[in-house]
Structures are given as structure tokens and as C-alpha cells.
Design a protein around this motif. Structure first.
Motif, PDB file in Angstrom:
ATOM      1  N   VAL A  17      74.182 -11.920  45.830  1.00  0.00           N
ATOM      2  CA  VAL A  17      73.711 -11.879  44.668  1.00  0.00           C
ATOM      3  C   VAL A  17      72.054 -12.851  44.810  1.00  0.00           C
ATOM      4  CG1 VAL A  17      72.546 -11.675  42.080  1.00  0.00           C
ATOM      5  CG2 VAL A  17      75.081 -10.617  43.102  1.00  0.00           C
ATOM      6  N   LEU A  18      73.072 -14.261  44.783  1.00  0.00           N
ATOM      7  CA  LEU A  18      72.206 -14.976  45.019  1.00  0.00           C
ATOM      8  C   LEU A  18      71.176 -14.842  46.685  1.00  0.00           C
ATOM      9  CD1 LEU A  18      74.191 -18.270  43.770  1.00  0.00           C
ATOM     10  CD2 LEU A  18      72.157 -16.946  43.075  1.00  0.00           C
ATOM     11  N   LEU A  19      71.536 -14.210  47.278  1.00  0.00           N
ATOM     12  CA  LEU A  19      70.342 -14.019  48.368  1.00  0.00           C
ATOM     13  C   LEU A  19      69.685 -12.768  48.215  1.00  0.00           C
ATOM     14  CD1 LEU A  19      70.014 -15.520  51.591  1.00  0.00           C
ATOM     15  CD2 LEU A  19      71.721 -13.292  52.127  1.00  0.00           C
ATOM     16  N   LEU A  20      70.089 -12.247  47.593  1.00  0.00           N
ATOM     17  CA  LEU A  20      69.014 -10.816  47.810  1.00  0.00           C
ATOM     18  C   LEU A  20      68.056 -11.205  46.793  1.00  0.00           C
ATOM     19  CD1 LEU A  20      71.770  -7.548  46.880  1.00  0.00           C
ATOM     20  CD2 LEU A  20      70.182  -8.388  49.373  1.00  0.00           C
ATOM     21  N   LEU A  21      68.958 -12.116  45.426  1.00  0.00           N
ATOM     22  CA  LEU A  21      67.381 -12.435  44.946  1.00  0.00           C
ATOM     23  C   LEU A  21      66.481 -13.761  45.705  1.00  0.00           C
ATOM     24  CD1 LEU A  21      69.438 -13.135  41.157  1.00  0.00           C
ATOM     25  CD2 LEU A  21      68.082 -11.595  41.898  1.00  0.00           C
ATOM     26  N   GLU A  22      67.193 -14.524  46.453  1.00  0.00           N
ATOM     27  CA  GLU A  22      65.790 -15.102  47.191  1.00  0.00           C
ATOM     28  C   GLU A  22      65.175 -14.780  48.023  1.00  0.00           C
ATOM     29  OE1 GLU A  22      66.891 -18.548  50.640  1.00  0.00           O
ATOM     30  OE2 GLU A  22      68.201 -18.125  49.275  1.00  0.00           O
ATOM     31  N   LYS A  23      65.541 -13.258  48.203  1.00  0.00           N
ATOM     32  CA  LYS A  23      65.049 -13.066  49.343  1.00  0.00           C
ATOM     33  C   LYS A  23      64.009 -12.019  48.438  1.00  0.00           C
ATOM     34  CE  LYS A  23      67.478 -13.019  53.524  1.00  0.00           C
ATOM     35  NZ  LYS A  23      65.986 -13.599  54.332  1.00  0.00           N
ATOM     36  N   GLY A  24      63.816 -12.005  47.325  1.00  0.00           N
ATOM     37  CA  GLY A  24      63.056 -10.583  46.712  1.00  0.00           C
ATOM     38  C   GLY A  24      63.428  -9.936  46.037  1.00  0.00           C
ATOM     39  N   TYR A  25      64.697  -9.123  46.275  1.00  0.00           N
ATOM     40  CA  TYR A  25      65.240  -8.016  45.892  1.00  0.00           C
ATOM     41  C   TYR A  25      65.550  -7.913  44.603  1.00  0.00           C
ATOM     42  CZ  TYR A  25      67.161  -7.108  50.420  1.00  0.00           C
ATOM     43  OH  TYR A  25      67.034  -6.899  52.453  1.00  0.00           O
ATOM     44  N   GLN A  26      65.267  -6.140  43.737  1.00  0.00           N
ATOM     45  CA  GLN A  26      65.723  -6.048  42.489  1.00  0.00           C
ATOM     46  C   GLN A  26      67.507  -5.990  42.808  1.00  0.00           C
ATOM     47  OE1 GLN A  26      63.795  -5.602  40.017  1.00  0.00           O
ATOM     48  NE2 GLN A  26      61.619  -6.390  40.807  1.00  0.00           N
ATOM     49  N   VAL A  27      68.241  -6.542  41.316  1.00  0.00           N
ATOM     50  CA  VAL A  27      69.322  -6.158  41.771  1.00  0.00           C
ATOM     51  C   VAL A  27      70.479  -5.902  40.125  1.00  0.00           C
ATOM     52  CG1 VAL A  27      71.929  -7.825  42.385  1.00  0.00           C
ATOM     53  CG2 VAL A  27      69.804  -8.059  43.520  1.00  0.00           C
ATOM     54  N   LYS A  28      70.627  -5.115  40.735  1.00  0.00           N
ATOM     55  CA  LYS A  28      71.605  -4.448  39.447  1.00  0.00           C
ATOM     56  C   LYS A  28      73.256  -4.345  39.557  1.00  0.00           C
ATOM     57  CE  LYS A  28      69.125  -0.338  39.038  1.00  0.00           C
ATOM     58  NZ  LYS A  28      69.320   1.268  38.444  1.00  0.00           N
ATOM     59  N   GLY A  29      73.928  -5.828  38.953  1.00  0.00           N
ATOM     60  CA  GLY A  29      74.905  -6.694  39.185  1.00  0.00           C
ATOM     61  C   GLY A  29      75.731  -5.678  37.997  1.00  0.00           C
ATOM     62  N   VAL A  30      77.580  -5.218  38.851  1.00  0.00           N
ATOM     63  CA  VAL A  30      78.500  -5.069  38.304  1.00  0.00           C
ATOM     64  C   VAL A  30      79.401  -6.164  38.057  1.00  0.00           C
ATOM     65  CG1 VAL A  30      79.751  -2.917  37.922  1.00  0.00           C
ATOM     66  CG2 VAL A  30      77.849  -2.546  39.079  1.00  0.00           C
ATOM     67  N   ALA A  31      80.101  -6.368  36.978  1.00  0.00           N
ATOM     68  CA  ALA A  31      81.021  -7.144  37.231  1.00  0.00           C
ATOM     69  C   ALA A  31      81.929  -6.853  35.812  1.00  0.00           C
ATOM     70  CB  ALA A  31      80.776  -8.610  36.910  1.00  0.00           C
ATOM     71  N   ARG A  32      83.117  -7.144  35.797  1.00  0.00           N
ATOM     72  CA  ARG A  32      83.886  -6.905  34.704  1.00  0.00           C
ATOM     73  C   ARG A  32      83.833  -7.984  33.392  1.00  0.00           C
ATOM     74  NH1 ARG A  32      90.857  -5.840  36.081  1.00  0.00           N
ATOM     75  NH2 ARG A  32      89.543  -7.433  37.406  1.00  0.00           N
TER      76      ARG A  32
END
Length: 325
Positions: A17-32
């Protein structure tokens, strides 16, 4: 591009997630549990609290790619059905939801242990073509991941599928900890007991990079071993850790027969439904030189893997801060 990532509280999920955000992606992150994640508020990150087996269809709208990292990885589960329900059935449910929502790509994070270990690849064209080998074909975890792979590879006419097969990951943000337990095992210990086998070690940041590259590169229906340049015995790995920390430490090998005895004791405990990671098969795995080649990902994804010493350094720094003593 919008990417949905499951399992973002774990070692790989957090780094990804940290890498994707750094590269400019929109991220939906799922966790318990999203209350203790290290991301903070970010304008391109939406956090979703959900169980692994829940239906995520509502969150798959307007999503370009799903990266399924979440899995049941604990080695103390004594029934295969538990692994299958999470690692196969929940994966199939997520993939079907992605297909129904029009998601164009599904990246599944599996394990290198669904692929046969060994540097000699028996004349096969690619390391990824090597079939699973003993003792991993008796591992409930590896078998459930292989079942999920087989299902997904049958869906390539419906959705673009890539499978990431990482080896043993080392790096920061291992908050549980998971594979980083091997670092804690060697830190601040005057005596260190190590098994006879070995592993391929890879920096978790390299695995995250490989997965991000799969979004844009690689063939539909392809498996990619994300393996470091370092195939090391446990002894050699702990020597590198010892050199980095500068600690005085005596290293003592564990004889194979003692591991066999421990495995038999674990088998007996499991007969009484006592959860334990000790079992004959897990002890056999500790004797294996579990080595892999990364030539496919280097050639097809343009991967450049760092020296594992850098990942060890980052792991030690993280654990010294979050797990002192």
C-alpha cells in the motif's frame, strides 16, 4: 488507476500500500482491524474493515485491479478445511465478485512453496513450471494456496490473472510479526539454535515492487517467482544477522533427529486437538534447502533485487523500535 488490496495490516500488504500510494494509485485497503494501521489519513486511501471471508462486492465497483494478499498463514491449524475455506473459497468469492463488477485484473499473492524448490530446474524452461515437491505437498497451507491458484488459472478467459509466488520475505512493518519472527529469534540471544535447512530470502519491498509491475506487465495466467538473489542456509542467514547487530552469540545446530522427535510430539498433541505448529511435516520442512531462481521475474518484469543485507538492516531497525529487548 484504482486498486483494491486485501490484507493491508500484514508485512507485505502494508509495504504494498505504501508503494502504491507513492506511485499515485487510488487504493482501497481491506483489513480485519483498521484502527492501528501505519498509514494515517491519505486522500487516495480508503480503508475497509472486513473479515477475509466476507463479501466485498460493494467495494469492487469502479475498481481496476484487485490484489489479494490476505490469507490464513498460521502453521498451528490442525484441519485442512480451515485453510481451504479462507485461502481457496474466500479467494474464489472475491474473484467472482471482481468479475461481476467488471474489474479487469486479479493479482493473487500465493507462495513459492506451490512451486518445486531447487536451483536445478530439471530441464524445464522456467522455474515456475516446476511442480510442487515434498514435503510442501503435505502442507495444509501450501495445498490450499495451490488450490486457489488452480481455480484462478481457470478464469483467465473472464479476467486477467497474475499470480505472485514470493519466497521468504524480510523487511519493515512486520507488526504481528510474521516472517520477521526469524529476526527476533536471532536478536539479543546469547545462544542461537538453528535447523539444518535453508531458504530463499527476499526483501518485502522487492516483492511489493514486483506486484506493482504485474499491474502493467506480464502474461495473463502467468505465475512469477518473486525470489531474492540470496539462497542461504539458516546458519548463513543468522551469521549475516549477527554481523549486522554486532552481538556476541554462540550458534548451535539442531540435529535432524531432534526435529523429528519434536514433530512426533506435535503430531501426538494434534491428535488431542491441541493447536501447535509442531508436526512431522513442518519439521521436515526445516531440513529442506528451500532454494529458488528469480530469472523469470528478472527477464519478464524487469526486476532488480537488492542484497538481503539491506532488508535485514531495515527489519532490525523496525524491531528494535517496536519490539525492544
Amino acid at each position: 488507476m484504482t486498486v483494491l488490496v486485501t490484507g493491508i495490516s500484514g508485512l507485505l500488504g502494508t509495504n504494498l500500500v505504501l508503494l502504491l500510494l507513492e506511485k499515485g494509485y487510488q487504493v482501497k485497503g481491506v483489513a480485519r482491524n483498521i484502527s492501528s494501521l501505519p498509514f494515517g489519513k491519505h486522500p487516495r486511501l480508503i480503508l475497509i474493515q472486513s473479515e477475509l471471508t466476507a463479501d466485498l462486492s460493494a467495494h469492487l465497483k469502479d475498481t481496476d485491479c484487485v490484489i489479494h494478499v490476505a490469507a490464513l498463514t498460521q502453521q498451528n491449524i490442525i484441519h485442512y478445511d480451515e485453510y481451504y475455506r479462507v485461502n481457496h473459497t474466500a479467494t474464489a468469492l472475491l474473484a467472482e465478485g471482481a468479475i461481476a463488477a467488471g474489474v479487469r485484473q486479479f493479482i493473487y499473492v500465493s507462495t513459492a512453496n506451490t512451486i518445486g524448490y531447487g536451483i536445478q530446474q530439471d530441464g524445464l524452461k522456467d522455474p515456475e513450471d516446476q511442480p510442487m515437491r515434498k514435503p510442501f505437498d503435505h502442507s495444509f497451507y501450501a495445498r490450499s494456496k495451490a488450490a486457489a491458484e488452480a481455480y484462478l488459472l481457470q478464469q483467465t478467459h473472464r479476467i486477467k490473472v497474475h499470480i505472485a509466488n514470493p519466497t521468504f520475505m524480510i523487511g519493515p512493518y512486520d507488526s504481528k510479526p510474521s516472517s520477521g519472527a526469524i529476526i527476533l529469534m536471532g536478536m539479543h540471544k546469547r545462544l542461537l539454535f538453528y535447523p539444518p535447512g535453508g531458504k530463499n530470502f527476499v526483501a518485502v519491498k522487492d516483492v511489493a515492487s514486483g506486484i506493482e509491475k504485474m499491474i502493467h506487465q506480464g502474461e495473463n495466467g502467468r505465475r512469477y517467482l518473486l525470489a531474492g538473489n540470496d539462497n542461504l542456509s539458516y546458519r548463513d542467514f543468522f551469521k549475516l544477522l549477527k554481523e549486522h547487530t554486532g552481538q556476541k552469540q554462540r550458534m548451535i545446530p539442531i540435529p535432524s533427529f531432534l526435529l523429528q522427535v519434536a514433530g512426533c510430539i506435535g503430531d501426538l498433541l494434534r491428535q488431542f486437538s491441541i493447536k501447535t505448529s509442531l508436526c512431522t511435516n513442518n519439521m521436515r520442512i526445516l531440513n529442506v534447502k528451500n532454494y529458488y531462481s528469480n530469472k523469470t521475474s528478472v527477464k519478464e518484469l524487469g526486476m532488480q533485487y537488492q542484497d538481503i543485507k539491506a532488508a535485514i538492516a531495515e527489519s532490525v531497525t523496525y524491531f528494535e523500535k517496536h519490539f525492544p529487548g
